[in-house]
Design a protein around this motif. Structure first.
Motif, PDB file in Angstrom:
ATOM      1  N   ARG A   1       0.726  15.132  -9.942  1.00  0.00           N
ATOM      2  CA  ARG A   1       0.382  16.290  -9.566  1.00  0.00           C
ATOM      3  C   ARG A   1       0.804  17.064 -10.905  1.00  0.00           C
ATOM      4  N   THR A   2       0.032  18.051 -11.545  1.00  0.00           N
ATOM      5  CA  THR A   2       0.286  18.786 -12.646  1.00  0.00           C
ATOM      6  C   THR A   2       1.795  19.406 -12.542  1.00  0.00           C
ATOM      7  N   ALA A   3       1.995  20.088 -11.244  1.00  0.00           N
ATOM      8  CA  ALA A   3       3.289  20.883 -11.065  1.00  0.00           C
ATOM      9  C   ALA A   3       4.544  19.869 -11.221  1.00  0.00           C
ATOM     10  N   SER A   4       4.426  18.539 -11.261  1.00  0.00           N
ATOM     11  CA  SER A   4       5.466  17.821 -11.193  1.00  0.00           C
ATOM     12  C   SER A   4       5.392  16.914 -12.623  1.00  0.00           C
ATOM     13  N   ASN A   5       4.991  17.573 -13.516  1.00  0.00           N
ATOM     14  CA  ASN A   5       5.027  16.648 -14.941  1.00  0.00           C
ATOM     15  C   ASN A   5       6.413  16.633 -15.326  1.00  0.00           C
ATOM     16  N   SER A   6       7.472  17.620 -15.094  1.00  0.00           N
ATOM     17  CA  SER A   6       8.720  17.221 -15.585  1.00  0.00           C
ATOM     18  C   SER A   6       9.475  16.227 -14.748  1.00  0.00           C
ATOM     19  N   ASN A   7       8.747  15.690 -13.789  1.00  0.00           N
ATOM     20  CA  ASN A   7       9.522  14.591 -13.121  1.00  0.00           C
ATOM     21  C   ASN A   7       8.644  13.194 -13.263  1.00  0.00           C
ATOM     22  N   ALA A   8       7.826  13.099 -14.118  1.00  0.00           N
ATOM     23  CA  ALA A   8       6.967  11.902 -14.769  1.00  0.00           C
ATOM     24  C   ALA A   8       8.138  10.805 -14.915  1.00  0.00           C
ATOM     25  N   GLY A   9       7.682   9.709 -14.274  1.00  0.00           N
ATOM     26  CA  GLY A   9       8.250   8.416 -14.137  1.00  0.00           C
ATOM     27  C   GLY A   9       9.783   8.321 -13.170  1.00  0.00           C
ATOM     28  N   ILE A  10      10.016   9.429 -12.436  1.00  0.00           N
ATOM     29  CA  ILE A  10      11.151   9.533 -11.342  1.00  0.00           C
ATOM     30  C   ILE A  10      10.412   9.709 -10.020  1.00  0.00           C
ATOM     31  N   GLU A  11       9.316  10.405 -10.012  1.00  0.00           N
ATOM     32  CA  GLU A  11       8.534  11.129  -8.864  1.00  0.00           C
ATOM     33  C   GLU A  11       7.831   9.980  -8.440  1.00  0.00           C
ATOM     34  N   GLY A  12       7.604   9.287  -7.247  1.00  0.00           N
ATOM     35  CA  GLY A  12       6.839   8.485  -6.695  1.00  0.00           C
ATOM     36  C   GLY A  12       6.745   7.975  -5.333  1.00  0.00           C
ATOM     37  N   PHE A  13       6.656   6.646  -5.296  1.00  0.00           N
ATOM     38  CA  PHE A  13       6.935   6.265  -3.824  1.00  0.00           C
ATOM     39  C   PHE A  13       6.849   4.826  -3.840  1.00  0.00           C
ATOM     40  N   GLU A  14       7.525   4.243  -2.522  1.00  0.00           N
ATOM     41  CA  GLU A  14       7.617   2.761  -2.344  1.00  0.00           C
ATOM     42  C   GLU A  14       6.342   2.587  -1.429  1.00  0.00           C
ATOM     43  N   VAL A  15       5.817   1.142  -1.870  1.00  0.00           N
ATOM     44  CA  VAL A  15       4.818   0.491  -1.022  1.00  0.00           C
ATOM     45  C   VAL A  15       5.346  -0.631  -0.599  1.00  0.00           C
ATOM     46  N   GLU A  16       4.947  -0.831   0.713  1.00  0.00           N
ATOM     47  CA  GLU A  16       5.510  -2.098   1.769  1.00  0.00           C
ATOM     48  C   GLU A  16       4.425  -2.631   2.553  1.00  0.00           C
ATOM     49  N   ILE A  17       4.515  -4.021   2.818  1.00  0.00           N
ATOM     50  CA  ILE A  17       3.523  -4.540   3.625  1.00  0.00           C
ATOM     51  C   ILE A  17       4.558  -5.242   4.742  1.00  0.00           C
ATOM     52  N   LEU A  18       4.599  -4.695   5.944  1.00  0.00           N
ATOM     53  CA  LEU A  18       5.589  -5.190   6.925  1.00  0.00           C
ATOM     54  C   LEU A  18       4.794  -6.137   8.024  1.00  0.00           C
ATOM     55  N   ASP A  19       5.386  -7.114   8.467  1.00  0.00           N
ATOM     56  CA  ASP A  19       4.971  -7.830   9.637  1.00  0.00           C
ATOM     57  C   ASP A  19       5.466  -7.123  10.897  1.00  0.00           C
ATOM     58  N   ASP A  20       4.951  -7.755  12.180  1.00  0.00           N
ATOM     59  CA  ASP A  20       5.290  -7.029  13.025  1.00  0.00           C
ATOM     60  C   ASP A  20       6.611  -7.074  13.477  1.00  0.00           C
ATOM     61  N   ALA A  21       7.467  -7.936  12.936  1.00  0.00           N
ATOM     62  CA  ALA A  21       8.959  -7.773  13.109  1.00  0.00           C
ATOM     63  C   ALA A  21       9.840  -6.884  12.294  1.00  0.00           C
ATOM     64  N   GLY A  22       8.898  -6.280  11.425  1.00  0.00           N
ATOM     65  CA  GLY A  22       9.464  -5.199  10.298  1.00  0.00           C
ATOM     66  C   GLY A  22      10.064  -6.035   9.047  1.00  0.00           C
ATOM     67  N   ASN A  23       9.606  -7.351   8.959  1.00  0.00           N
ATOM     68  CA  ASN A  23       9.853  -7.884   7.648  1.00  0.00           C
ATOM     69  C   ASN A  23       9.174  -7.572   6.478  1.00  0.00           C
ATOM     70  N   VAL A  24       9.573  -7.367   5.494  1.00  0.00           N
ATOM     71  CA  VAL A  24       8.748  -6.995   4.256  1.00  0.00           C
ATOM     72  C   VAL A  24       7.946  -8.350   3.899  1.00  0.00           C
ATOM     73  N   VAL A  25       6.747  -8.458   3.572  1.00  0.00           N
ATOM     74  CA  VAL A  25       5.987  -9.279   3.129  1.00  0.00           C
ATOM     75  C   VAL A  25       5.654  -9.012   1.776  1.00  0.00           C
ATOM     76  N   SER A  26       5.413  -8.109   1.291  1.00  0.00           N
ATOM     77  CA  SER A  26       4.957  -7.531  -0.238  1.00  0.00           C
ATOM     78  C   SER A  26       5.534  -6.334  -0.436  1.00  0.00           C
ATOM     79  N   SER A  27       5.915  -5.800  -1.540  1.00  0.00           N
ATOM     80  CA  SER A  27       6.417  -4.618  -1.926  1.00  0.00           C
ATOM     81  C   SER A  27       6.228  -4.133  -3.374  1.00  0.00           C
ATOM     82  N   MET A  28       6.316  -2.974  -3.621  1.00  0.00           N
ATOM     83  CA  MET A  28       6.199  -2.541  -5.145  1.00  0.00           C
ATOM     84  C   MET A  28       6.553  -1.045  -5.104  1.00  0.00           C
ATOM     85  N   THR A  29       7.182  -0.624  -6.385  1.00  0.00           N
ATOM     86  CA  THR A  29       7.456   0.803  -6.563  1.00  0.00           C
ATOM     87  C   THR A  29       6.438   1.491  -7.462  1.00  0.00           C
ATOM     88  N   VAL A  30       5.786   2.652  -7.182  1.00  0.00           N
ATOM     89  CA  VAL A  30       5.072   3.221  -7.956  1.00  0.00           C
ATOM     90  C   VAL A  30       5.608   4.647  -8.588  1.00  0.00           C
TER      91      VAL A  30
END
Length: 363
Positions: free
Chosen positions: A76-105
């Motif tokens: 978002r425009t108001a967060s330009n000063s945080n470019a490259g440090i503001e984001g989120f983690e993406v995870e795919i978890l199985d029904d036991a909570g184990n991570v099947v796949s993940s990435m940082t954006v």
């Protein structure tokens, strides 16, 4: 191609419906976050200052499968000063909570870019897609839209087996498959997922759609999707005159001049399946006679190194054959001759798969 999105309300047109978690903000349009943005509804992964946004959705898969998660992301425009440090983690978890796949954006621009994550689901069951905010917790975060996880139901090609027609993705080594020579055990089952990027970069990887009844005699019984180099069995008096054999294999790419055969677009990912037997076989896909995986130097180069190693392990005789590979189940004319055969059949309005005087399926 018939596809199904496993993610509900990935466009956020219904706000946060079908999503659960903490501090979800999915009530505003792009224009609320980006100068000149559209009126499309989006979700922000930093709802309120002092809270960590977690947005997730649980879904089910019916069988082991490889597919791709895609979504659009921008800062978002108001967060330009945080470019490259503001984001989120993406995870795919199985029904036991184990991570099947993940990435940082960590987005860096105010324009939307598509991000993709390849995912292999090892078994049928329930899985969870989770987005978790990272970076400065100042309510000025990344925004996402168009979350998709497409399953290619054309992977549901129906194969004739001893138990009747079964989806190709449900087959396992040892299953008894109907072939033109009778029931044969499946020795190896391979799959090769291709992303939209793969298909866009190499159009020759795009699948060919063979329409219902295109080959003649009502076959295939429903649209069949195969790779360009996958061969279909044709049977006709024209073939007998041209090749000395009534039945030959013709690559799907040679069929593209047929009005009911077309090349698919590259808008969605696809999964190709490979069936390997002790010998090259004629199998039945959506009712139409087709080939099993034929081991050649070219076909081995088209599978992953892991698949090549597995095939060599299962068939050690291949390595000892000194380049002499197993023969095909039917003759394979040269490409130019295949194309000429198709042209003659179409000109004379003859079916590519004429009725046989011999029973083709023995069980």
């Amino acid at each position: 191609m018939p596809l199904h999105n496993l993610i509900l309300n990935g466009t956020f047109d219904s706000g946060a419906a079908h999503w659960t978690g903490n501090d979800i903000e999915a009530s505003y349009n792009q224009s609320s976050y980006i100068s000149g943005g559209s009126g499309n509804r989006v979700a922000e992964l930093d709802g309120h200052r002092g809270q960590t946004t977690v947005m997730q959705q649980t879904f089910s898969v019916d069988n082991p499968i490889t597919t791709q998660l895609t979504f659009d992301v921008a800062l978002r425009t108001a967060s330009n000063s945080n470019a490259g440090i503001e984001g989120f983690e993406v995870e795919i978890l199985d029904d036991a909570g184990n991570v099947v796949s993940s990435m940082t954006v960590l987005p860096t621009t105010n324009s939307f870019n598509q991000v993709s994550l390849d995912i292999t689901f090892p078994a049928a069951g329930d899985y969870t897609l989770r987005f978790t905010e990272i970076g400065p917790n100042d309510s000025l975060g990344a925004i996402i839209d168009n979350v998709e996880m497409m399953v290619c139901f054309c992977a549901g090609t129906l194969i004739e087996t001893a138990q009747g027609q079964r989806r190709i993705e449900d087959l396992r080594p040892g299953d008894m498959i109907v072939t033109a020579r009778g029931l044969r055990p499946l020795r190896w089952m391979g799959r090769r997922p291709l992303s939209r990027q793969h298909l866009a970069q190499n159009p020759k990887l795009r699948p060919v759609r063979i329409g219902r009844g295109a080959l003649g005699g009502g076959l295939p019984q429903q649209p069949l999707y195969v790779s360009r180099q996958h061969r279909m069995l044709v049977r006709s008096r024209i073939a007998e005159r041209m090749f000395g054999e009534a039945e030959v294999f013709v690559a799907a790419a040679r069929l593209l001049d047929h009005p009911d055969v077309s090349l698919c677009d590259a808008e969605q990912p696809v999964i190709y399946f490979h069936m390997l037997f002790d010998a090259h076989e004629v199998v039945y896909a959506n009712g139409a006679p087709s080939e099993s995986f034929l081991v050649t130097e070219r076909s081995l180069s088209a599978v992953t190194p892991e698949a090549r190693a597995e095939i060599t392990y299962l068939f050690p005789e291949l390595a000892a054959m000194g380049g002499v590979l197993p023969p095909p189940a039917r003759p394979i004319p040269q490409n130019a001759r295949q194309k000429k055969f198709i042209a003659r059949a179409l000109k004379n309005q003859r079916a590519l798969l004429e009725p046989s005087t011999v029973t083709q399926i023995a069980v």
